[in-house]
Scaffold this motif. Structure first.
Motif, mmCIF file in Angstrom:
data_model
loop_
_atom_site.group_PDB
_atom_site.id
_atom_site.type_symbol
_atom_site.label_atom_id
_atom_site.label_comp_id
_atom_site.label_asym_id
_atom_site.label_seq_id
_atom_site.Cartn_x
_atom_site.Cartn_y
_atom_site.Cartn_z
ATOM 1 N N THR A 117 38.880 52.014 49.397
ATOM 2 C CA THR A 117 39.104 51.977 48.107
ATOM 3 C C THR A 117 37.435 52.940 47.679
ATOM 4 O OG1 THR A 117 39.244 51.475 45.592
ATOM 5 C CG2 THR A 117 38.674 50.266 46.845
ATOM 6 N N PRO A 118 37.791 53.701 46.705
ATOM 7 C CA PRO A 118 36.422 54.038 46.392
ATOM 8 C C PRO A 118 36.133 53.476 45.074
ATOM 9 C CG PRO A 118 37.851 55.162 45.317
ATOM 10 C CD PRO A 118 39.149 54.574 46.036
ATOM 11 N N LYS A 119 36.941 52.745 44.034
ATOM 12 C CA LYS A 119 36.561 51.548 43.576
ATOM 13 C C LYS A 119 35.662 50.798 43.453
ATOM 14 C CE LYS A 119 39.843 53.295 40.552
ATOM 15 N NZ LYS A 119 41.153 52.943 39.491
ATOM 16 N N HIS A 120 34.820 50.069 43.003
ATOM 17 C CA HIS A 120 34.023 48.408 43.459
ATOM 18 C C HIS A 120 34.786 47.604 42.694
ATOM 19 C CE1 HIS A 120 30.585 46.790 45.095
ATOM 20 N NE2 HIS A 120 30.796 45.586 43.432
ATOM 21 N N ILE A 121 35.657 47.040 44.579
ATOM 22 C CA ILE A 121 36.996 46.435 43.452
ATOM 23 C C ILE A 121 36.730 45.371 44.608
ATOM 24 C CG2 ILE A 121 39.772 45.313 43.775
ATOM 25 C CD1 ILE A 121 39.851 47.918 41.865
ATOM 26 N N GLY A 122 36.819 44.287 45.041
ATOM 27 C CA GLY A 122 35.922 42.896 45.861
ATOM 28 C C GLY A 122 37.444 42.586 46.670
ATOM 29 N N ASN A 123 38.244 42.068 46.203
ATOM 30 C CA ASN A 123 40.123 41.677 47.058
ATOM 31 C C ASN A 123 41.030 42.833 47.097
ATOM 32 O OD1 ASN A 123 41.402 39.730 47.862
ATOM 33 N ND2 ASN A 123 41.232 37.965 46.234
ATOM 34 N N ILE A 124 41.497 42.903 48.003
ATOM 35 C CA ILE A 124 42.479 43.851 48.032
ATOM 36 C C ILE A 124 43.428 43.187 47.443
ATOM 37 C CG2 ILE A 124 43.294 42.823 50.314
ATOM 38 C CD1 ILE A 124 43.282 45.637 51.536
ATOM 39 N N ALA A 125 43.610 42.365 47.589
ATOM 40 C CA ALA A 125 44.985 41.752 46.283
ATOM 41 C C ALA A 125 44.776 42.201 44.933
ATOM 42 C CB ALA A 125 44.643 40.147 45.857
ATOM 43 N N ASP A 126 43.938 43.040 44.720
ATOM 44 C CA ASP A 126 43.836 43.471 42.955
ATOM 45 C C ASP A 126 44.411 45.000 43.295
ATOM 46 O OD1 ASP A 126 42.713 41.928 41.597
ATOM 47 O OD2 ASP A 126 40.930 41.928 42.869
ATOM 48 N N LEU A 127 44.346 45.989 44.442
ATOM 49 C CA LEU A 127 44.455 47.180 44.704
ATOM 50 C C LEU A 127 45.891 47.415 44.285
ATOM 51 C CD1 LEU A 127 42.357 48.325 47.592
ATOM 52 C CD2 LEU A 127 41.950 48.040 45.173
ATOM 53 N N GLU A 128 46.525 48.379 44.353
ATOM 54 C CA GLU A 128 47.317 48.819 43.899
ATOM 55 C C GLU A 128 48.101 48.781 45.167
ATOM 56 O OE1 GLU A 128 49.363 49.438 40.991
ATOM 57 O OE2 GLU A 128 47.364 49.160 39.725
ATOM 58 N N GLU A 129 49.675 48.525 45.098
ATOM 59 C CA GLU A 129 50.648 48.539 46.528
ATOM 60 C C GLU A 129 50.399 50.203 47.274
ATOM 61 O OE1 GLU A 129 54.050 47.719 44.773
ATOM 62 O OE2 GLU A 129 54.020 45.748 44.520
#
Length: 342
Positions: A109-121
């Motif tokens: 992801t280009p955003k600073h998100i750590g857990n793939i669980a928090d990404l959109e499907e």
């Protein structure tokens, strides 16, 4: 009383030590610190990584510039290197070869998100597409026999302190021992039963429902019968397929949905634990390969994903015997995860 369980694929034994069982909340791990200001993986910091190998980008965007959705770059500290020849030789009784391979980082992801669980499907599906593209491309290099995709999340799982969702991929000039054990076990089962052991596993788990976490869009997620670790979850396609890289576009989205659901359940149930993900698929098979085992691999092997929360440690007994001790039954773990609201 503790129970010994045998893995049906490779024959490994584990100990389900129910006397040592803890409530699911007893497995929750400490939180992780983040260092967003030092993250080299965020959009706009493309100059802090090596040149990209592959990316899914917005139309009109330029390589190594902003405008990407997922991005693949070489590792700055590779375990193996692309340059050179294998040069396999003997050194007395020892076998040696050059450290040839590929080591790549998939920035999810280009955003600073750590857990793939928090990404959109859909974003997770783009990550799956990156994995597949790299499988296909690296498969053209005849020096490589295998590609392993893996993901480390959290310091306890080896991810370091930068909390930006990413996975890694390593191509090797040999088939890893862990995968080879699965291949051999699958072949032996097929020779005796004339069926794929993983397909039989899928059918039995669906029938019993005891260890089912999720049954969704052509995939099942189950807690492994012979779980090595608490809340160990396997994801398998219900339709037989030995090659992960042959998955079509629609199924990539379905897999993205399943990964999000399972990882969200683990996040909620265990308070965002560290975890490892490994993807096991068939090795590369080329026309010039010798006849024998490889003539049946399409029938006897079945790709799958293993998710391993890092909730404990491996100690002397495990190292000395090859046994694993799991302090919660897979059935209890599955029931707990099924009841978790995503």
């Amino acid at each position: 009383m503790p129970e010994l369980r045998k893995d049906p694929v490779i024959g490994r034994w584990v100990i389900i030590a129910v006397e040592r069982s803890r409530r699911p909340k007893g497995f929750k791990a400490p939180s992780h610190k983040d260092t967003e200001e030092d993250c080299p993986f965020c959009e706009g910091k493309e100059d802090q990584t090596p040149h990209e190998i592959f990316a899914i980008r917005k139309e009109g965007s330029t390589p190594d510039k902003p405008g990407w959705d997922t991005r693949v770059v070489p590792s700055k500290r590779p375990f193996l290197r692309v340059e050179g020849s294998i040069n396999r030789h003997g050194r007395g009784l020892y076998d040696v070869m050059s450290g040839i391979g590929a080591h790549e980082v998939i920035i999810e992801t280009p955003k600073h998100i750590g857990n793939i669980a928090d990404l959109e499907e859909t974003q997770i599906a783009k990550t799956v597409t990156c994995w597949i593209d790299r499988f296909v491309d690296l498969g053209r290099d005849e020096r490589f026999k295998y590609v392993l995709v893996f993901k480390n999340y959290g310091v306890a799982a080896g991810a370091g302190h930068v909390k930006h969702s990413r996975s890694q991929l390593i191509a090797t000039p040999v088939t890893p021992k862990r995968v080879k054990e699965e291949l051999i076990g699958s072949k032996k089962y097929y020779e005796y039963h004339e069926r794929c052991v993983f397909c039989d596993l899928v059918h039995q788990e669906i029938e019993s429902k005891d260890r089912i976490v999720l049954d969704f869009d052509g995939f099942i997620a189950v807690t492994a019968f012979a779980s090595r670790f608490p809340f160990e979850v396997w994801i398998l396609p219900k339709e037989h397929n030995c090659d992960f890289s042959s998955m079509g576009v629609e199924k990539r989205l379905y897999l993205g949905k399943v990964l999000k659901k399972v990882l969200t359940k683990l996040k909620v149930a265990l308070d965002d634990p560290a975890y490892n993900i490994v993807l096991h698929t068939a090795p590369f098979r080329r026309k010039k390969a010798k006849t024998g085992y490889w003539t049946t691999i399409e029938d006897d092997y079945h790709w799958h994903i293993e998710i391993i929360p890092r909730l404990g440690s491996t100690a002397g007994f495990e190292w000395g015997t090859g046994f694993y001790i799991c302090p919660i039954t897979p059935e209890d773990a599955a029931q707990y995860l099924r009841e978790v609201e995503e």
